[in-house]
Design a protein around this motif. Structure first.
Motif, mmCIF file in Angstrom:
data_model
loop_
_atom_site.group_PDB
_atom_site.id
_atom_site.type_symbol
_atom_site.label_atom_id
_atom_site.label_comp_id
_atom_site.label_asym_id
_atom_site.label_seq_id
_atom_site.Cartn_x
_atom_site.Cartn_y
_atom_site.Cartn_z
ATOM 1 N N PHE A 420 2.753 -42.656 -3.816
ATOM 2 C CA PHE A 420 2.200 -43.731 -4.636
ATOM 3 C C PHE A 420 3.038 -45.001 -4.504
ATOM 4 O O PHE A 420 2.489 -46.103 -4.451
ATOM 5 N N VAL A 424 1.512 -48.516 -3.399
ATOM 6 C CA VAL A 424 1.633 -49.714 -4.227
ATOM 7 C C VAL A 424 2.368 -50.801 -3.458
ATOM 8 O O VAL A 424 1.966 -51.972 -3.460
ATOM 9 N N PHE A 427 0.064 -52.123 -0.807
ATOM 10 C CA PHE A 427 -1.072 -52.819 -1.409
ATOM 11 C C PHE A 427 -0.674 -54.205 -1.907
ATOM 12 O O PHE A 427 -1.432 -55.164 -1.760
ATOM 13 N N ILE A 441 -5.503 -39.935 1.090
ATOM 14 C CA ILE A 441 -5.452 -39.050 -0.076
ATOM 15 C C ILE A 441 -6.566 -38.021 -0.017
ATOM 16 O O ILE A 441 -6.372 -36.840 -0.283
ATOM 17 N N VAL A 442 -7.758 -38.508 0.347
ATOM 18 C CA VAL A 442 -8.912 -37.602 0.387
ATOM 19 C C VAL A 442 -8.787 -36.645 1.571
ATOM 20 O O VAL A 442 -8.997 -35.437 1.441
ATOM 21 N N PRO A 517 3.409 -60.736 -9.774
ATOM 22 C CA PRO A 517 2.109 -60.468 -10.381
ATOM 23 C C PRO A 517 1.466 -61.769 -10.863
ATOM 24 O O PRO A 517 2.159 -62.733 -11.158
ATOM 25 N N GLN A 518 0.122 -61.722 -10.929
ATOM 26 C CA GLN A 518 -0.577 -62.961 -11.264
ATOM 27 C C GLN A 518 -0.484 -63.320 -12.730
ATOM 28 O O GLN A 518 -0.556 -64.474 -13.112
ATOM 29 N N VAL A 519 -0.370 -62.305 -13.566
ATOM 30 C CA VAL A 519 -0.369 -62.545 -15.002
ATOM 31 C C VAL A 519 0.972 -62.096 -15.566
ATOM 32 O O VAL A 519 1.482 -61.042 -15.192
ATOM 33 N N LEU B 139 -0.365 -44.405 -14.889
ATOM 34 C CA LEU B 139 0.165 -43.505 -13.868
ATOM 35 C C LEU B 139 0.383 -42.100 -14.438
ATOM 36 O O LEU B 139 0.129 -41.099 -13.775
ATOM 37 N N TYR B 142 -2.796 -40.479 -14.742
ATOM 38 C CA TYR B 142 -3.170 -39.962 -13.426
ATOM 39 C C TYR B 142 -2.649 -38.534 -13.234
ATOM 40 O O TYR B 142 -3.325 -37.680 -12.651
ATOM 41 N N ARG B 177 -11.347 -36.039 -5.580
ATOM 42 C CA ARG B 177 -10.350 -36.867 -4.885
ATOM 43 C C ARG B 177 -10.937 -38.216 -4.489
ATOM 44 O O ARG B 177 -10.213 -39.208 -4.441
ATOM 45 N N VAL B 178 -12.225 -38.234 -4.177
ATOM 46 C CA VAL B 178 -12.852 -39.522 -3.872
ATOM 47 C C VAL B 178 -12.751 -40.419 -5.101
ATOM 48 O O VAL B 178 -12.405 -41.600 -5.014
ATOM 49 N N MET B 181 -9.278 -41.771 -5.553
ATOM 50 C CA MET B 181 -9.016 -42.967 -4.762
ATOM 51 C C MET B 181 -9.256 -44.197 -5.621
ATOM 52 O O MET B 181 -8.480 -45.161 -5.601
ATOM 53 N N SER B 184 -6.433 -44.610 -8.081
ATOM 54 C CA SER B 184 -5.247 -45.133 -7.385
ATOM 55 C C SER B 184 -5.368 -46.629 -7.168
ATOM 56 O O SER B 184 -4.441 -47.387 -7.473
ATOM 57 N N ILE B 185 -6.510 -47.032 -6.640
ATOM 58 C CA ILE B 185 -6.666 -48.452 -6.320
ATOM 59 C C ILE B 185 -6.660 -49.277 -7.603
ATOM 60 O O ILE B 185 -6.068 -50.363 -7.654
ATOM 61 N N ILE B 187 -5.019 -48.640 -10.308
ATOM 62 C CA ILE B 187 -3.630 -48.774 -10.770
ATOM 63 C C ILE B 187 -2.880 -49.771 -9.889
ATOM 64 O O ILE B 187 -2.101 -50.595 -10.373
ATOM 65 N N MET B 188 -3.137 -49.727 -8.581
ATOM 66 C CA MET B 188 -2.462 -50.678 -7.692
ATOM 67 C C MET B 188 -2.893 -52.107 -8.027
ATOM 68 O O MET B 188 -2.074 -53.021 -8.036
ATOM 69 N N LEU B 189 -4.173 -52.281 -8.321
ATOM 70 C CA LEU B 189 -4.653 -53.611 -8.703
ATOM 71 C C LEU B 189 -3.985 -54.079 -9.991
ATOM 72 O O LEU B 189 -3.613 -55.239 -10.123
ATOM 73 N N PHE B 191 -1.116 -53.214 -10.991
ATOM 74 C CA PHE B 191 0.282 -53.541 -10.678
ATOM 75 C C PHE B 191 0.392 -54.930 -10.070
ATOM 76 O O PHE B 191 1.270 -55.711 -10.447
ATOM 77 N N THR B 192 -0.499 -55.256 -9.136
ATOM 78 C CA THR B 192 -0.367 -56.580 -8.522
ATOM 79 C C THR B 192 -0.830 -57.679 -9.482
ATOM 80 O O THR B 192 -0.383 -58.816 -9.379
ATOM 81 N N THR B 193 -1.716 -57.335 -10.397
ATOM 82 C CA THR B 193 -2.205 -58.365 -11.317
ATOM 83 C C THR B 193 -1.255 -58.580 -12.488
ATOM 84 O O THR B 193 -0.951 -59.703 -12.871
ATOM 85 N N LYS B 213 -10.667 -60.102 -10.600
ATOM 86 C CA LYS B 213 -9.712 -58.983 -10.619
ATOM 87 C C LYS B 213 -10.185 -57.910 -11.590
ATOM 88 O O LYS B 213 -10.161 -56.713 -11.282
#
Lengths: 523, 631
Positions: A420, A424, A427, A441-442, A517-519, B139, B142, B177-178, B181, B184-185, B187-189, B191-193, B213
């Motif tokens: 993870f 991250v 990403f 992952i899948v 981060p943006q915010v 997380l 998750y 698992r699909v 995915m 996961s994405i 949570i990553m979003l 994190f970046t936001t 976002k």
């Protein structure tokens, strides 16, 4: 002068290797115990390193430095950072389990003449690999590292070529041919990589006038050593190629399934969990530190190759019919993640990649060694020769499943944390790459669960009936590994604390900062 | 008091570890230990609940921080818990229904030699599910999310020697698992936001982020919810999951785990509130699944699969409500709880019937069972009345509110969603009446099982009937307790927020319409299955019926496109790797250094010679370097 801990950690298994090889032919069991004790002693030394290492201290610690080949400025220079110390701990930790798991792998067959001493040789070679791998994690002199990087091929070659699974579908003759093909392929791929690296090593000396990592890094930092863009790029490529063969990165990976398939399970663990880590470790230490600009220049291509490795390795794992080759392709997919994390050049990516190296070592060891126990019972590597094993050997099936779940990065087990972090980290710098990587992952779930379903579930196959469950020796191998996977999944802090400062150093080497981060979130 | 929160998870987790590692010694008491530890969780939950009730609405959020989980520069993941009214509702549902199903399983699994392991898995499930709802960050959520997936995998495949069970388990895990995915994405979003994924930081700051976002995060969370809650297009695993023992179907695949998607969306409500497009997607998924599940439920002759279709459809209602935003959040959760009671009860009833009928699942081979299994008949009947929304029973209160809320969405959208919800209510009444009539009424259509044993239907032992009776009480009264005086609304509003919406039709009209469609649904079912004898062999049926029997062909699509396509892809890749990649790399090396010729020669037995000379060469180099040093 203080006690040379780093030298001792590598010297103990080296001396142990010689001593093991010297044990008389008739005293096979003594040789095994000697090797085990030496590996345990090395583990103790590795643990002392871990304790003595101060996360907040200097970048390289426990350093040793001696003149060696004065004419070329080659020095015997050792030192560890957090990444090195973590990988030394991994190596020292896995070795006793490798030895214990391979306890009977080199017992002489009836047909062998009595003067042939495969047992002593087998364990001596394993210890020799351990010594060289540990020293390569410690070397801070580029030439010293190069010598070790190449020299470890020799014992590995003999381990792959000389010791295979007992029973082989095509009989002994075919087995020997395939083994020697795999061993030679392993050797040639890595030799070619090494040759190119040798050219780059010499080139670096011509440019920098020294082999000392710290001197070069300092000279680069204060501007006294300026490399032309093209020179830096060429040198980078020379180093990276060798590491990409070893790691292995697509499309240089094809030696790995052969080697891991033909070698015995403990040797396969040695290859993928320990020796290959030298490749990814060296990318972090040498490529990023010595050639930061070239590393950034090559990043897009490397990210794409790593992505291909992840998806391609996983898809090929799904298509395998051979248990060990399946695990080998899974490893290729995992190495893709590690390389992705390294070249994302974010804190999370690199911490994740380093943690991934450790966790992948443990999880693959767990899965591969149980697979080895399974294979030794039935004498076949083919998935289709198994079925319904959970009915007759529930503990074996259960531990196999846990090893598999670790391989698919189930949360709660160690590999999840590192995977993870890598995702991250990637990403946040390259969103599209990160999203594509999550496909892994899948696919990981697919190859692990298909393998489990075909071998362990369903009606009990005739050939599997009466298969004994894990023995005490085998449990002693598997249980500690599983405990470690759980512990590091729940509480990875002891490792991340050691790794974090080293990653910060690497980040400043390449002069990268994490994206903001943006915010500004409420705390 | 707050320090008790961790024990909610710790008790069943301890049970799982002890039961799964304990070995045969524990075979005799394993089931009791597992049940006691699940009950312990419920007791702790109840104590915390009483404590919470004693506090004002603003002080009802309990927190507990255990330790720092993954501390990496700029990335903070902790093991910490947050227990508020929303989590508390789930805690009581999970541990309460969980304990009842543990008790039921003592009887149901009595003759299974691996009963201890079954209880270990059940405890593992309860622990993971509780972790999911009390985690204070995404997380850690998750971890619970995948933990329940693992428990579900192990329990669906509990009878692993049956290939169908092993396949169903694998399928469930993969489809989930699909969805993972997506999580996961998301949570990553986050994190970046936001630089974090803790509820306490992300949710209050959500409105500061751009709508784009938030929409992306919302859609990814929806994907996750689709996987876990078996919503279209990731619904295909739920029907197959009925391969698991029936108590598992009741607990995991009806009452708790499959509702985790609803929890995720309601928990992330503020994100969806600010992302209308994501909300629309949620309502569409809910509305489509609501009809999809109901149609599938009409066509199945396997009692568990009919109920599974129904579960899908009912969760569709909840997802639909959750997509409506503050108008619907409270009612989504309310329906989730009442559904937990009546659907678990219905599944346990189905299990009881199977128990008495040699594990027969085909309803065409049932009939007239009401005389032989009176308690099962009564409890199942009450669950039936609750789910179709019979006035005064649980489902009446909760489903009616969702239909009202759908209309209250306003505009064309409101009419469409409200209409779908009403149509769904009619179909629900039809297929549930069908199940009821085929199982308990009409003539006996019993058949001997494969071994030639005649079925001797009998009432199940008390360990099984008592949980059914308790759940029947819940099915009857829970809705009233929650609905009258808006008790549930007042309880949950501080967490989820609430808005009345703007309904074009009055609440009375909606209720009346619901009653009308209910009577129509029941009436048609009676005309087809009550008035006439049920044929023992299924008639061919219309095109729609035949498609619905095959889960509306979605599985066939998956098989052709994903399974077959995937097999071809991997097979050709194996070939490519072996010939092309290997060949090109080897070939390049060969053209560079003439290695290929050497390679071939080496294969012919010169390997050892070559290696020895290699080794010798290396030794000479090393010796030379050492020598140079000496000189």
């Amino acid at each position: 002068m203080s006690f040379p801990l780093l030298t001792a950690t590598a010297a103990l298994p080296a001396v142990g290797a010689i001593a093991t090889a010297a044990v008389p032919a008739a005293r096979r069991t003594a040789a095994k115990w000697l090797a085990l004790l030496v590996s345990l002693g090395t583990l103790v030394l590795g643990a002392i390193q871990l304790v003595r290492f101060e996360p907040g201290g200097a970048r390289y610690q426990l350093t040793e430095s001696h003149a060696w080949i004065a004419d070329f400025g080659v020095r015997y220079e050792l030192g560890v950072d957090g990444i090195g110390v973590a990988l030394i701990a991994l190596t020292a930790l896995l070795m006793p389990f490798v030895i214990l798991a391979g306890w009977h792998d080199a017992d002489p067959l009836e047909t062998h003449n009595s003067r042939w001493r495969p047992t002593q040789g087998f364990f001596a070679l394993i210890l020799a690999v351990e010594a060289m791998v540990i020293l390569s994690f410690e070397a801070t002199d580029v030439f010293l590292f190069y010598i070790l990087f190449e020299a470890m091929l020799i014992p590995m070659y003999f381990l792959i070529g000389g010791f295979g699974d007992r029973a082989h579908a095509g009989g002994d003759e075919a087995a020997a041919t395939q083994r020697s093909y795999a061993a030679v392929k392993f050797l040639l791929y890595n030799l070619v990589g090494g040759l190119i690296m040798l050219a780059a090593v010499i080139g670096l000396y011509v440019v920098a006038g020294t082999f000392s990592l710290s001197e070069i890094a300092a000279a680069r930092a204060n501007g006294s050593l300026d490399m032309a863009t093209n020179t830096e790029r060429l040198l980078f490529l020379g180093f990276f190629f060798a590491f990409a063969v070893k790691a292995p990165l697509w499309p240089l990976h094809t030696w790995l399934p052969n080697a891991m398939g033909e070698a015995t399970a403990p040797v396969a663990v040695l290859i993928t969990a320990v020796v290959d880590k030298v490749g990814t470790f060296a990318m972090l230490r040498f490529c990023l530190q010595l050639f930061p600009e070239a590393s950034k220049w090559a990043t897009p291509v490397i990210l794409v190759l790593a992505l291909i490795s992840i998806v391609y390795g996983a898809l090929l794992a799904v298509g395998q019919r051979d248990i060990k080759r399946l695990i080998a392709y899974a490893s290729i997919s995992h190495f893709g993640f590690i390389i992705l994390g390294i070249f994302a050049m974010t804190t999370q990516g690199q911490s994740g990649a380093t943690l991934y190296m450790v966790n992948h070592g443990i999880s693959t060891a767990a899965l591969m060694l149980v697979a080895g126990f399974l294979i030794s019972r039935r004498g076949s590597r083919l998935i289709s020769d198994y079925g319904g094993v959970q009915k007759v050997a529930p503990v074996l099936a259960g531990t196999f499943l846990i090893g598999g779940l670790a391989t698919l990065s189930l949360p709660g087990l160690a590999p999840f944390v590192s995977e993870f972090l890598v995702l991250v980290g990637v990403f946040s710098a390259y969103p599209v790459v990160g999203i594509i990587a999550t496909v892994g992952i899948v696919l990981a779930a697919l190859y692990v669960l298909v393998l489990y379903q075909r071998t362990m579930t369903g009606p009990v196959k005739e050939s599997v009936r009466g298969m004994p469950d894990l023995k005490v020796r085998e449990l002693a191998v598997v249980v500690p590994l599983i405990a470690l996977l759980v512990f590091l999944g729940v509480y990875p802090k002891p490792l991340t604390e050691i790794i974090n400062p080293a990653v910060q150093h690497t980040m400043s080497d390449v002069q990268k900062h994490d994206p903001k981060p943006q915010v500004e979130a409420v705390k | 008091m707050e320090n008790l929160i961790a024990l909610l998870v710790a008790a069943p987790l301890l049970g799982a570890v002890v039961l799964l590692c304990g070995g045969r010694r524990l075979d005799r008491i394993g089931h009791l230990l597992g049940t006691v530890l699940a009950a312990a969780s419920f007791v702790i939950g109840a104590v915390l609940f009483v404590d919470m009730l004693g506090k004002g609405a603003e002080e009802r959020t309990f927190t507990q921080h255990l330790f720092s989980w993954v501390p990496v520069e700029g990335f903070q993941a902790d093991v910490g818990f947050q227990l508020d009214q929303l989590s508390m509702t789930f805690v009581l549902l999970i541990s309460g229904v969980g304990t009842l199903i543990h008790i039921y399983s003592i009887g149901y699994m009595e003759h299974d030699e691996r009963r201890r392991r079954f209880f270990g898995y059940l405890n593992l499930f309860v622990a993971a599910m509780l972790l999911l709802v009390i985690a204070d960050n995404y997380l850690l959520l998750y971890v619970g999310w995948e933990g329940v997936g693992l428990a579900s995998y192990l329990l669906i495949g509990f009878w692993q020697h049956k290939p169908s069970a092993a396949t169903a388990a694998k399928k469930a895990f993969l489809v989930n698992r699909v969805g993972d995915m997506g999580l996961s994405i998301a949570i990553m979003l986050m994190f970046t936001t936001f630089g974090t994924f803790a509820f306490g930081s992300v949710l209050p700051s959500a409105t500061d982020a751009s709508e784009g976002k938030l929409t992306a995060i919302g859609l990814m969370l929806l994907l996750a919810a689709c996987g876990k809650s078996a919503q279209v297009p990731l619904q295909s695993w739920l029907g197959d999951a009925m391969e698991g023992p029936t108590p598992v179907s009741a607990l995991i695949h009806a009452a708790t785990m499959v509702t985790a998607g609803v929890y995720l969306i309601v928990r992330s409500g503020v994100i969806f509130n600010a992302a209308p497009d994501a909300q629309t997607a949620v309502t569409v998924v809910g509305a489509v699944t609501l009809l999809f599940g109901a149609i599938v439920g009409c066509a199945k002759d396997d009692i568990k699969k009919a109920l599974a279709g129904s579960t899908m459809s009912q969760i569709g209602y909840m997802i639909l409500a959750a997509g409506l935003g503050p108008i619907g959040y409270v009612f989504a959760i309310m329906h989730l709880v009442t559904h937990g009671f009546f659907k678990a009860g219905l599944f346990l009833g189905a299990g009881s019937v199977m128990h008495g009928m040699n594990d027969e699942v085909d309803m065409r081979k049932y009939g007239a069972l009401r005389k032989y299994m009176p308690i099962t008949f009564a409890t199942f009947g009450l669950g039936y009345l609750a789910i179709i929304g019979f006035p005064g029973l649980s489902g009446f209160f909760s489903k009616d509110k969702i239909i009202e809320a759908a209309f209250a969405k306003g505009g064309t959208e409101g009419w469409i969603l409200g209409g779908v919800a009403l149509l769904g209510a009619a179909i629900t009444a039809f297929y549930m009446t069908r199940v009821m009539l085929m199982t308990f009424f009409g003539e006996k259509r019993w058949e001997n099982d494969a071994d030639g044993n005649q079925p001797h239907p009998h009432e199940s032992p008390r360990s099984m009937t008592i949980p059914m009776i308790v759940l029947a009480f819940g099915s009857v009264f829970a809705g009233g307790i929650f609905g009258v005086g808006d008790r549930f609304l007042k309880w949950l509003e501080p967490v989820t927020g609430h808005a009345e919406g703007d309904s074009p039709v009055s609440a009375m009209t909606v209720t009346a319409a619901t009653m009308v469609v209910l009577v129509i649904g029941v009436g048609i079912a009676w005309a087809v299955y009550g008035r006439r004898p049920v044929p023992a062999v299924a008639p061919r049926g219309s095109l729609l019926t035949r498609a619905a029997r095959r889960d509306l062909l979605q599985d066939d699509f998956n098989h052709v496109v994903l399974v077959r396509g995937g097999e071809h892809l991997t097979r050709s890749l194996v070939y490519v790797d072996h010939t092309l990649v290997d060949g090109v790399v080897n070939g390049t090396a060969a053209s560079v250094g003439g290695l290929s010729g050497r390679l071939r020669k080496l294969q012919n037995g010169y390997a050892r010679t070559y290696a020895v000379s290699m080794f010798g060469g290396a030794a000479i180099i090393i010796a030379a370097t050492l020598l140079m040093r000496a000189v």
